[in-house]
Each structure stands twice: as C-alpha cells, then as structure tokens.
Design an enzyme around this catalytic site. Structure first.
Site, mmCIF file in Angstrom:
data_model
loop_
_atom_site.group_PDB
_atom_site.id
_atom_site.type_symbol
_atom_site.label_atom_id
_atom_site.label_comp_id
_atom_site.label_asym_id
_atom_site.label_seq_id
_atom_site.Cartn_x
_atom_site.Cartn_y
_atom_site.Cartn_z
ATOM 1 N N LYS A 100 11.942 30.562 68.876
ATOM 2 C CA LYS A 100 12.393 29.828 70.044
ATOM 3 C C LYS A 100 12.064 30.500 71.374
ATOM 4 C CE LYS A 100 14.330 26.262 68.107
ATOM 5 N NZ LYS A 100 13.810 24.898 68.363
ATOM 6 N N ASP A 101 11.774 31.804 71.350
ATOM 7 C CA ASP A 101 11.525 32.504 72.611
ATOM 8 C C ASP A 101 10.398 33.518 72.427
ATOM 9 O OD1 ASP A 101 11.813 33.135 75.271
ATOM 10 O OD2 ASP A 101 13.519 34.463 74.983
ATOM 11 N N LEU A 102 9.242 33.025 72.038
ATOM 12 C CA LEU A 102 8.099 33.895 71.821
ATOM 13 C C LEU A 102 7.464 34.231 73.168
ATOM 14 C CD1 LEU A 102 6.462 35.174 69.490
ATOM 15 C CD2 LEU A 102 4.910 33.220 69.673
ATOM 16 N N ASN B 18 9.285 39.978 73.879
ATOM 17 C CA ASN B 18 9.738 40.012 72.488
ATOM 18 C C ASN B 18 8.651 40.433 71.507
ATOM 19 O OD1 ASN B 18 12.386 39.339 73.043
ATOM 20 N ND2 ASN B 18 12.004 37.141 72.955
ATOM 21 N N ARG C 288 4.724 28.736 75.048
ATOM 22 C CA ARG C 288 5.766 29.594 75.617
ATOM 23 C C ARG C 288 5.216 31.008 75.828
ATOM 24 N NH1 ARG C 288 8.405 32.308 78.106
ATOM 25 N NH2 ARG C 288 10.557 33.015 77.861
#
Length: 235
Positions: free
Chosen positions: A164-166, A170, A203
C-alpha cells in the site's frame, strides 16, 4: 515459519517461538528495555530496543488522515485474524518463506476493549541499512543498487503482494542487499494483479518525483535501470 499464540480474556500475542519464549505484554513497552532509541520517521510510535543480544523494533499502530483526530490508536474489532497486527505478522512470515527480503516478525500484540482494539508489533532490527531515499539524497545510490531494488520489488509482486505504500523510504539497502518494509494494510491478492502492480509502481515513481522536486538529482538512466530489472524479474 512457526508461530504460536498466547492469550488472556482481552489480549492475544502472536509470536515466533524460535525468537521469543512464552511472551508477556511487557516486552512491547519500550520503558522496560535498558536500551531504547526512538524512531522519528512515519506517523506512528516506534522504538529500537536492545538487550541480551536482541535488537528489535517495537511499532505501535496509529491511524493516519482525518480519522486519527477521532481515534488515533483504536480500530473496530471484527476478529483477531482481521487485525492489522496479526495480518502484517503472518504476511511477513509468508514472504520470508517465499524468499522475499522483509523484516522478520518477532511478536504481535492485540488488546481488545469491547468493539475496538489496539496493538503493536515487534520486528527484528535491520542493522546497517539505509533507505533508498537517504542514499539518493546523499548521491550514493549505484546502478547495481537500482537493479537490485527492481529485482526485489518484482519478487514481491510475483507473490501477488499489494504494497500500500511502496516508496523510496520503505526500501532499505546495505550494498546490494535490499529489504522492503512497512507492510501494514498490505495483502496477498487473488485478483487484479496487473492493476495493483501498476498502482504500486506508480506510487514508487511518485516518491522519486517528489525527491527530484526537492532538488535530488536522479538520472533517466538510473530510473531505466530500475525499470529493466523490474520487468526482467517479473518474466
């Protein structure tokens, strides 16, 4: 990988018995550790803790967006299997079993209070790693590292995982060793593979664009190296 559950009427701890014996709630409280270093990135509360050879990261789950003004640390309870902590723990174990480089989970705590719950997770600390964001800001990222990042993300997507938050924060690197972190709300998808892969990469690219707007120099050749390695990894 193995996991067991310790439970009381209002609390359950999912844990790896190879890393911790029958756990108690106290291991999730940073104040109980002799060596504590706060982690200042992200919206949640996180601490590096160490003692007797154990070097762990304790993370408290916190909401983002507008809803956090109403309830910062609590979520609606529909079952322990659906809690964010247990889902992240089990997903990380699955990915490790399938040779994807992610942090190893130690234990996950869920505390239930009526219709709501809150919780924490403990992960093994990745020592000596830097985020791709930091490496880019310091102009230290190499072409081989871009290639390694593309290969690692492709391996994640071949397991049908929707991250969800690549983003560049991260992705952690030490030389050409790559780890992907922050799997809260992430999941293995049965359908829509092409859609979520495209969304994840979009993203990731937005996070690169954001760095460039801040003055970080990232060349077209570097981005192309990532793209070629990613596509090759999917084939």
């Amino acid at each position: 990988m193995k996991h067991d559950i310790a439970s009381t009427d209002s609390m359950r701890i999912l844990y790896d018995p190879d890393l911790v014996s029958f756990p108690k709630k106290g291991i999730f409280d940073a104040e109980n550790w002799p060596n504590v270093v706060p982690v200042n990135t992200g919206r949640g509360e996180a601490y590096f803790v160490s003692s007797d050879g154990r070097q762990w990261l304790i993370k408290t789950y916190c909401r983002g967006g507008f809803i956090r003004r109403l309830s910062r640390k609590t979520y609606f309870f529909i079952g322990y299997a659906q809690t964010r902590m247990f889902q992240e723990f089990l997903l990380l174990q699955y990915l490790i079993d399938h040779k994807v480089s992610v942090p190893r989970p130690v234990a996950a705590l869920v505390e239930k209070n009526g219709m709501f719950y809150r919780g924490q997770i403990i992960l093994q600390q990745l020592q000596g790693y830097e985020s791709l964001s930091d490496l880019l800001a310091k102009k230290l990222a190499t072409f081989s590292q871009w290639e390694a990042v593309g290969t690692c993300i492709a391996r994640l997507h071949k397991e049908h995982i929707d991250h969800k938050d690549l983003n560049v924060t991260n992705i952690l690197l030490r030389n050409n060793s790559v780890f992907i972190i922050d799997f809260d709300r992430c999941a293995k998808r049965r359908f829509g593979f092409f859609y979520f892969r495209k969304k994840n990469i979009k993203r990731f690219n937005r996070s690169i664009d954001k760095l460039m707007k801040q003055g970080v120099q990232i060349t077209l050749e570097e981005r192309k190296t990532f793209e070629i390695a990613y596509k090759a990894g999917l084939s």
